[in-house]
Design a protein around this motif. Sequence first.
Motif, PDB file in Angstrom:
ATOM      1  N   LYS A  35       0.833  -1.208   0.000  1.00 39.58           N
ATOM      2  CA  LYS A  35       0.000   0.000   0.000  1.00 39.58           C
ATOM      3  C   LYS A  35       0.864   1.252   0.000  1.00 39.58           C
ATOM      4  CE  LYS A  35      -4.110  -1.987   2.075  1.00 39.58           C
ATOM      5  NZ  LYS A  35      -5.004  -2.028   3.235  1.00 39.58           N
ATOM      6  N   THR A  36       1.949   1.220   0.717  1.00 44.82           N
ATOM      7  CA  THR A  36       2.835   2.384   0.759  1.00 44.82           C
ATOM      8  C   THR A  36       3.508   2.580  -0.589  1.00 44.82           C
ATOM      9  OG1 THR A  36       3.209   1.973   3.110  1.00 44.82           O
ATOM     10  CG2 THR A  36       4.705   3.494   2.037  1.00 44.82           C
ATOM     11  N   GLU A  37       3.948   1.497  -1.199  1.00 52.03           N
ATOM     12  CA  GLU A  37       4.556   1.602  -2.532  1.00 52.03           C
ATOM     13  C   GLU A  37       3.561   2.170  -3.544  1.00 52.03           C
ATOM     14  OE1 GLU A  37       7.935  -1.650  -3.264  1.00 52.03           O
ATOM     15  OE2 GLU A  37       6.022  -2.530  -2.611  1.00 52.03           O
ATOM     16  N   ALA A  44       1.025   4.156  -2.824  1.00 47.91           N
ATOM     17  CA  ALA A  44       0.855   5.570  -2.484  1.00 47.91           C
ATOM     18  C   ALA A  44       2.009   6.400  -3.035  1.00 47.91           C
ATOM     19  CB  ALA A  44       0.737   5.737  -0.968  1.00 47.91           C
ATOM     20  N   ILE A  45       3.208   5.863  -2.977  1.00 50.40           N
ATOM     21  CA  ILE A  45       4.382   6.555  -3.524  1.00 50.40           C
ATOM     22  C   ILE A  45       4.223   6.718  -5.037  1.00 50.40           C
ATOM     23  CG2 ILE A  45       6.863   6.287  -4.023  1.00 50.40           C
ATOM     24  CD1 ILE A  45       7.092   5.025  -1.186  1.00 50.40           C
ATOM     25  N   SER A  61       1.559   9.330  -5.815  1.00 47.68           N
ATOM     26  CA  SER A  61       2.058  10.675  -5.492  1.00 47.68           C
ATOM     27  C   SER A  61       3.042  11.166  -6.537  1.00 47.68           C
ATOM     28  CB  SER A  61       2.715  10.681  -4.108  1.00 47.68           C
ATOM     29  OG  SER A  61       1.767  10.396  -3.121  1.00 47.68           O
ATOM     30  N   ARG A 115       3.003  14.788  -0.063  1.00 51.05           N
ATOM     31  CA  ARG A 115       2.634  13.412   0.300  1.00 51.05           C
ATOM     32  C   ARG A 115       3.749  12.429  -0.042  1.00 51.05           C
ATOM     33  NH1 ARG A 115      -3.001  14.841  -0.934  1.00 51.05           N
ATOM     34  NH2 ARG A 115      -4.101  14.723   1.048  1.00 51.05           N
ATOM     35  N   LEU A 116       4.404  12.653  -1.164  1.00 55.66           N
ATOM     36  CA  LEU A 116       5.494  11.776  -1.566  1.00 55.66           C
ATOM     37  C   LEU A 116       6.593  11.761  -0.505  1.00 55.66           C
ATOM     38  CD1 LEU A 116       6.852   9.918  -3.604  1.00 55.66           C
ATOM     39  CD2 LEU A 116       7.690  11.967  -4.810  1.00 55.66           C
ATOM     40  N   TYR A 176       5.273   9.710   2.433  1.00 61.34           N
ATOM     41  CA  TYR A 176       5.206   8.275   2.122  1.00 61.34           C
ATOM     42  C   TYR A 176       6.598   7.655   2.026  1.00 61.34           C
ATOM     43  CZ  TYR A 176       0.269   9.175   1.007  1.00 61.34           C
ATOM     44  OH  TYR A 176      -1.052   9.545   1.056  1.00 61.34           O
ATOM     45  N   ASN A 206       7.717   7.089   5.546  1.00 64.41           N
ATOM     46  CA  ASN A 206       7.002   5.948   6.119  1.00 64.41           C
ATOM     47  C   ASN A 206       7.518   4.627   5.553  1.00 64.41           C
ATOM     48  OD1 ASN A 206       5.424   7.735   7.560  1.00 64.41           O
ATOM     49  ND2 ASN A 206       3.674   7.587   6.190  1.00 64.41           N
ATOM     50  N   PHE A 207       7.703   4.602   4.235  1.00 61.15           N
ATOM     51  CA  PHE A 207       8.166   3.379   3.584  1.00 61.15           C
ATOM     52  C   PHE A 207       9.561   3.003   4.065  1.00 61.15           C
ATOM     53  CE2 PHE A 207       9.558   1.071  -0.415  1.00 61.15           C
ATOM     54  CZ  PHE A 207       8.844  -0.079  -0.114  1.00 61.15           C
ATOM     55  N   SER A 245      13.250  11.865   0.766  1.00 63.06           N
ATOM     56  CA  SER A 245      12.196  12.534   1.535  1.00 63.06           C
ATOM     57  C   SER A 245      12.687  13.869   2.081  1.00 63.06           C
ATOM     58  CB  SER A 245      11.732  11.629   2.681  1.00 63.06           C
ATOM     59  OG  SER A 245      10.811  12.297   3.505  1.00 63.06           O
TER      60      SER A 245
END
Length: 186
Positions: free
Chosen positions: A10-12, A14-15, A18, A26-27, A30, A33-34, A54
């Motif tokens: 899910k995180t991948e 979202a990346i 984004s 957001r990128l 994420y 977080n990733f 990031s």
Amino acid sequence: FLMGPTASGKTELAIEISEKLNDKERLAIYLGNFSMIQVIYGELQAADNNLRRSIALSQEIGEELNEAEGHMNLGVLLAYRGMWTEAEPELSTALAIFEKNKEIRFQGLLWASLGLIALLSVRATTLPHLVAQRDLRKNKIPARQYISRRIQNFIGTLFNRESQITEQDTSPVATALMAVQRALEL
């Protein structure tokens, strides 16, 4: 909170979304977080790369707090990898940003991290024998007492070095050493 392929996938995703939307804020979040998921899986270099990305994105868009979190997490990751000299500037940068923004909770975490890193970096080079089983059996003293004595001796050595730590010093190392000394007195 689930960790595993679901969180990672899910995180991948979202990346990827984004990036396609060019949503840098957001990128940056994420990616941070990733990177923490990657640390759990032992993908340390990939986590390092994502944290640096990031941080760069956060700087580009002026998101100071996200930038500070990135520096904090990168500093801890570098310390985890034994890269003490590279970790300290990352943590110091994060601390400066958190102080500027009056983020007390993160300041405490960073002071603790800086002190612990200082202690671990010294321990890694000077105290490999801290819990030597041979000495424990030879001296026939409880392990906790033996370790306490060794740490107290180590602290005493640091305090007695010329131009080193004094009891008035407020550096992270001195703060950490005083905390360890107080904890040993309990």
